[in-house]
Design a protein around this motif. Structure first.
Motif, mmCIF file in Angstrom:
data_model
loop_
_atom_site.group_PDB
_atom_site.id
_atom_site.type_symbol
_atom_site.label_atom_id
_atom_site.label_comp_id
_atom_site.label_asym_id
_atom_site.label_seq_id
_atom_site.Cartn_x
_atom_site.Cartn_y
_atom_site.Cartn_z
ATOM 1 N N ALA A 183 1.617 12.701 8.957
ATOM 2 C CA ALA A 183 1.290 13.204 10.229
ATOM 3 C C ALA A 183 1.366 14.971 10.337
ATOM 4 N N ARG A 184 2.409 15.134 9.458
ATOM 5 C CA ARG A 184 2.576 16.510 9.407
ATOM 6 C C ARG A 184 1.287 17.436 8.999
ATOM 7 N N SER A 185 1.231 18.526 9.376
ATOM 8 C CA SER A 185 0.092 19.333 9.205
ATOM 9 C C SER A 185 0.090 19.664 7.793
ATOM 10 N N PRO A 186 -1.087 20.026 7.116
ATOM 11 C CA PRO A 186 -1.061 20.519 5.764
ATOM 12 C C PRO A 186 -0.295 21.773 5.460
ATOM 13 N N ARG A 187 -0.251 22.580 6.526
ATOM 14 C CA ARG A 187 0.556 23.977 6.154
ATOM 15 C C ARG A 187 1.923 23.675 6.255
ATOM 16 N N HIS A 212 -10.314 13.021 3.266
ATOM 17 C CA HIS A 212 -9.619 12.152 2.407
ATOM 18 C C HIS A 212 -8.247 11.900 3.272
ATOM 19 N N GLN A 213 -7.358 10.961 2.908
ATOM 20 C CA GLN A 213 -6.391 10.500 3.731
ATOM 21 C C GLN A 213 -5.306 10.124 2.579
ATOM 22 N N PRO A 214 -4.084 10.218 2.833
ATOM 23 C CA PRO A 214 -3.169 9.991 1.849
ATOM 24 C C PRO A 214 -3.225 8.381 1.498
ATOM 25 N N VAL A 215 -2.953 8.087 0.310
ATOM 26 C CA VAL A 215 -3.024 7.015 -0.491
ATOM 27 C C VAL A 215 -1.940 5.840 0.127
ATOM 28 N N GLY A 216 -0.754 6.485 0.383
ATOM 29 C CA GLY A 216 0.422 5.820 1.041
ATOM 30 C C GLY A 216 1.486 5.726 -0.005
ATOM 31 N N VAL A 217 2.345 4.850 0.059
ATOM 32 C CA VAL A 217 3.613 4.877 -0.565
ATOM 33 C C VAL A 217 3.487 4.935 -2.027
ATOM 34 N N SER A 218 4.075 5.756 -2.777
ATOM 35 C CA SER A 218 3.810 5.935 -4.152
ATOM 36 C C SER A 218 4.853 5.738 -5.240
ATOM 37 N N ILE A 219 4.674 5.048 -6.168
ATOM 38 C CA ILE A 219 5.696 4.632 -7.008
ATOM 39 C C ILE A 219 5.565 5.640 -8.299
ATOM 40 N N LEU A 220 6.330 6.578 -8.703
ATOM 41 C CA LEU A 220 6.618 7.439 -9.717
ATOM 42 C C LEU A 220 7.357 7.102 -10.714
ATOM 43 N N MET A 252 8.065 16.403 -15.411
ATOM 44 C CA MET A 252 7.280 15.148 -15.037
ATOM 45 C C MET A 252 7.552 14.830 -13.719
ATOM 46 N N VAL A 253 8.663 15.074 -13.185
ATOM 47 C CA VAL A 253 8.983 14.785 -11.911
ATOM 48 C C VAL A 253 8.106 15.501 -10.835
ATOM 49 N N THR A 254 8.045 16.985 -10.969
ATOM 50 C CA THR A 254 7.330 17.900 -10.170
ATOM 51 C C THR A 254 5.930 17.627 -10.261
ATOM 52 N N ARG A 255 5.577 17.384 -11.387
ATOM 53 C CA ARG A 255 4.023 17.103 -11.657
ATOM 54 C C ARG A 255 3.563 15.906 -10.951
ATOM 55 N N LYS A 256 4.297 14.887 -10.443
ATOM 56 C CA LYS A 256 3.961 13.701 -9.682
ATOM 57 C C LYS A 256 4.495 13.944 -8.196
ATOM 58 N N VAL A 257 5.598 14.268 -7.836
ATOM 59 C CA VAL A 257 6.337 14.505 -6.783
ATOM 60 C C VAL A 257 5.425 15.481 -5.652
ATOM 61 N N ALA A 258 5.129 16.552 -6.371
ATOM 62 C CA ALA A 258 4.481 17.751 -5.561
ATOM 63 C C ALA A 258 3.255 17.381 -5.204
ATOM 64 N N PRO A 259 2.246 16.879 -5.804
ATOM 65 C CA PRO A 259 0.989 16.310 -5.352
ATOM 66 C C PRO A 259 1.124 15.143 -4.608
ATOM 67 N N ALA A 260 2.130 14.464 -4.781
ATOM 68 C CA ALA A 260 2.173 13.130 -3.751
ATOM 69 C C ALA A 260 2.566 13.787 -2.099
ATOM 70 N N LEU A 261 3.313 14.692 -2.285
ATOM 71 C CA LEU A 261 3.637 15.252 -1.057
ATOM 72 C C LEU A 261 2.937 16.095 -0.364
ATOM 73 N N GLY A 313 0.276 14.127 1.465
ATOM 74 C CA GLY A 313 0.865 13.279 2.836
ATOM 75 C C GLY A 313 1.446 12.006 2.188
ATOM 76 N N CYS A 314 1.946 11.778 0.960
ATOM 77 C CA CYS A 314 2.407 10.536 0.769
ATOM 78 C C CYS A 314 3.804 10.431 0.459
ATOM 79 N N THR A 315 4.706 9.502 0.669
ATOM 80 C CA THR A 315 5.835 9.282 0.733
ATOM 81 C C THR A 315 6.096 8.476 -0.822
#
Length: 497
Positions: free
Chosen positions: A80-84, A158-166, A176-185, A188-190
């Protein structure tokens, strides 16, 4: 949650911070660092000397499920947080990482073994994923069209896919952490991150950085474990699971895809490589050798993008072999944390065993040794920079990832033969091509079966470019405009205005 923990952490060199327990060796669930459920811990060693640098909580299935619960509870609020708002937090992550890049590079070198210049390059690359995805968060695309019969409008978003396992590997513990975590966040995904057991401290230090940047509790959860199979499998079968993003071997990727099928999880797979490095007859030899050293020796050859099979036209074959041998012999081998080192250790003794077995197999089948090829009598997981020439087609190292400082050279007589040799693999991640005629290179490029191709350069990775392979090198893309789309679902609304 504040800058205080991060400020305290980076006030000391990483080894001292580890010794004093300032890098929390715990699981991160719902913004809290806590021990594993069973209080089990495992040691993390410096591959340069085998000495323990710290201990980390050994997550269990219960811990993985608790992390999934936390990610599920935080999902609605973060989406629900704004993209900004999401963008501003990611931008702050970038700024903090850039500010403390030397500290993070030393930590990467300490637990991974890579030389400091490579570690600094990785940290800068890792930070760029925060910056790039901060910019992408506010540019998620949408479409509005009119139905063919004109009766209503087609609105696509588009909407967040949801809870993601990285799930990330040890060879690039920051990037490899930031390449996955950054686009997930950004999408709008946790998420729940399972870092490699060989290099968990970098991920845990990044957790401290992200909390300082304002990432809310539960948005990024981290579960180190020495039992990745059952822990990740349990997380994939959690009711809230929606996405699996994995970087690692093709063999493990196949198993994870089977498990993901049970929940029909959206899956992104960055798997193994067997990169060909093609030198055509008209190539600039200086450029080719310089490119070969970058493509082969980044992280001591421990990269899925590392050049694995050197295919050189007969016209340049002997000069290339002579020049690459001299370049490899000139490398100074030593601990990654030594600023003078140019080739660090492999990740552990088992990796040395594998590389040496591949070299000995090639020699037993007729390859000729130009340099290296003998395990050194020294402490640490070291293997000498090695050059093999006249490598026979049945050598194992032409079929398997070497993941070490070994150049394996074979000759070709024509462009068609080079292309056939390059494509003679189940993998298709990246290829390297050197020719003086860029038009020729661009005509050959589509004939090479790889997701990426570097033309007259030894480096292909860029946060602004889509990273990924074809064939058994993976599914999906990371980086570029494509990376955030992996964490988004397309949603269509039919309406009238």
């Amino acid at each position: 949650m504040s800058d205080d923990r991060l400020s305290t952490l980076v006030s000391l060199p990483p080894l001292q911070a580890l010794t004093r327990g300032l890098i929390p060796g715990d699981i991160v669930i719902d913004g809290q660092f806590r021990p594993a459920g069973g209080a089990a811990r495992f040691a993390v060693e410096n591959p340069a000397d085998g000495q323990e640098i710290g201990q980390v909580a050994d997550g269990s299935v219960a811990d993985g499920l608790a992390a999934m619960d936390a990610a599920a509870s935080a999902a609605a609020g973060w989406a629900a947080r704004s993209p900004r708002a999401r963008s501003d937090i990611l931008r702050r992550c970038f700024e903090l990482m850039a500010l403390h890049e030397a500290w993070f590079a030393e930590l990467v070198s300490l637990e991974n073994g890579k030389i400091l210049s490579d570690a600094l390059g990785e940290v800068r690359y890792a930070a760029e994923f925060f910056r790039w995805n901060a910019e992408e968060a506010v540019r998620i695309p949408g479409e509005i069209g009119v139905s063919p019969n004109g009766g209503y409008s087609i609105v696509v978003g588009h909407q967040p896919v949801g809870v993601s396992i990285l799930v990330t590997p040890w060879n690039f513990p920051a990037a490899m952490v930031t390449r996955k975590v950054a686009p997930a966040l950004a999408a709008g995904c946790t998420c729940v991150l399972k870092p490699a057991a060989e290099t968990p401290f970098t991920a845990l230090a990044l957790a401290v950085l992200m909390e300082a940047a304002g990432v809310p509790p539960g948005v990024v959860n981290i579960v180190p474990t020495t039992r990745p199979g059952p822990v990740v499998d349990a997380m994939m079968h959690h009711a809230a699971a929606r996405m699996l993003s994995f970087t690692g071997s093709t063999g493990v990727g196949r198993k994870l895809l089977k498990g993901a099928a049970d929940q029909v999880l959206k899956s992104s797979m960055e798997l193994g490589g067997n990169a060909p490095f093609i030198v055509l007859a008209d190539a600039d030899l200086d450029q080719a050798v310089a490119g070969a050293m970058v493509a082969k020796m980044r992280n001591g050859g421990q990269a899925c993008t590392a050049a694995n099979r050197f295919i050189v036209h007969q016209r340049l074959y002997e000069p290339f072999c002579t020049r690459i041998t001299a370049a490899m012999e000139a490398l100074r081998v030593g601990p990654g944390t030594d600023p003078l080192s140019e080739c660090g250790p492999l990740i552990h003794a088992g990796a040395v065993d594998k590389v040496d077995a591949l070299v000995q197999d090639a020699l037993s089948k007729g390859a000729r040794l130009r340099t290296g090829g003998v395990r050194p009598n020294r402490v640490g997981a070291f293997y000498p920079p090695t050059v093999l020439v006249d490598v026979p087609r049945n050598a194992r190292l032409l079929r398997e990832e070497i993941f070490g400082p070994v150049v394996a050279v074979m000759s070709c007589q024509s462009d068609d033969e080079a292309i056939a040799l390059a494509n003679d693999t189940e993998f298709g991640l990246v290829a390297y091509l050197f020719t003086a005629d860029k038009g020729r290179g661009m005509r050959i490029a589509p004939r090479i079966e790889s997701g990426m191709l570097a033309l007259n350069r030894g480096l292909v990775s860029d946060p602004a470019a889509p990273f990924g392979g074809v064939k058994q090198s993976g599914l999906g893309r990371e980086g570029g405009q494509h990376g955030i789309l992996e964490f988004l679902e397309t949603r269509y609304v039919a309406t009238t205005f």
